[in-house]
Design an enzyme around this catalytic site. Structure first.
Site, short mmCIF file in Angstrom:
data_model
loop_
_atom_site.label_atom_id
_atom_site.label_comp_id
_atom_site.label_asym_id
_atom_site.label_seq_id
_atom_site.Cartn_x
_atom_site.Cartn_y
_atom_site.Cartn_z
N SER A 114 0.83 -1.21 0.00
CA SER A 114 0.00 0.00 0.00
C SER A 114 0.87 1.27 0.00
O SER A 114 1.57 1.52 -0.97
CB SER A 114 -0.96 -0.09 1.20
N ASP A 164 -10.36 -4.00 -5.14
CA ASP A 164 -9.68 -3.06 -4.25
C ASP A 164 -10.42 -1.73 -4.27
O ASP A 164 -10.51 -1.07 -5.31
CB ASP A 164 -8.23 -2.87 -4.74
N HIS A 195 -8.16 -4.50 -0.65
CA HIS A 195 -6.85 -3.87 -0.39
C HIS A 195 -6.16 -4.62 0.75
O HIS A 195 -5.90 -4.05 1.81
CB HIS A 195 -7.08 -2.39 -0.03
#
Ligand code: MLT
Length: 212
Positions: A114, A164, A195
């Protein structure tokens, strides 16, 4: 001996040296997501490349108390000036750490999740000499440089989730295209996930690393 809580260039970090049998493995530069720290991805590093040296800094930016690697103005809207500065700062940290811990600066693979994947992608685009490759887990396009770097010889694994909510598939594809256009060898792994880092992505990244 593993080192914890040390600072190099102002980065709190952990470093674990390679085991005696594993000195030929790349050093993994572990880059956590928003709200994480230098401890988050240590277990992942052990799974991905058992015995490899691990360098795990904590992002210096705080967002409501949560560490990050660069500032953002809103969800998915990055402070580009800060991103550039932080990218250079992190690259300098890796170079400084390679001297202090005596590891091969020519053999570093970033593993980022991320926000960590976003700064890793930014390093590939702005300071490519610092990385031989990267595992980018759920990355965005951090920035588009005016001039593309030469990423030939660099291998990049991208793990992405079809559902996501933060990263649309088109953005993942844009990043992959950008890295490929720059000459990088990109491997994509799509999962039916959001995610999050799921076991199948870890397994795929591990076998990709083994086959480099
Ligand atoms: C970022 O800010 O880097 C991305 O939005 C991912 C995250 O939520 O950290």
């Amino acid at each position: 001996m593993a080192l914890e809580g040390h600072e190099v260039d102002g980065f709190i970090h952990r470093f674990e040296p390679a085991s005696a049998q594993s000195t030929a493995l790349p050093v993994l530069l572990l880059l956590h997501g928003t709200g994480g720290d230098e401890n988050d991805l240590i277990d992942l590093g052990h799974i991905l490349a058992p015995g490899a040296a691990l360098l795990s800094p904590r992002g210096k930016v705080l967002e409501n108390g949560m560490p990050r690697f660069f500032r953002r103005l809103a969800e998915g809207v990055f402070d580009l000036e800060d991103l550039k500065l932080r990218t250079y700062e992190l690259a300098d940290f890796v170079e400084a750490a390679s001297k202090i811990y005596a590891f091969d600066a020519q053999h570093v693979i970033a593993v980022g999740f991320s926000n960590g994947a976003n700064i890793a992608a930014s390093m590939l685009l702005l300071r490519p000499e610092v990385l031989t490759g990267a595992v980018l887990s759920h990355p965005m396009v951090p920035l588009v440089p005016e001039t593309l770097p030469d990423l030939s010889g660099k291998s990049i694994f991208i793990g992405a989730g079809r559902f996501d909510p933060l990263v649309p598939a088109s953005e993942t594809e844009h990043l992959a295209a950008l890295l490929q256009e720059a000459g990088g060898r990109v491997t994509m792994q799509w999962q039916n996930s959001g995610h999050v880092l799921r076991p199948e992505e870890v397994r795929a990244a591990r076998s990709w690393l083994n086959n480099l």
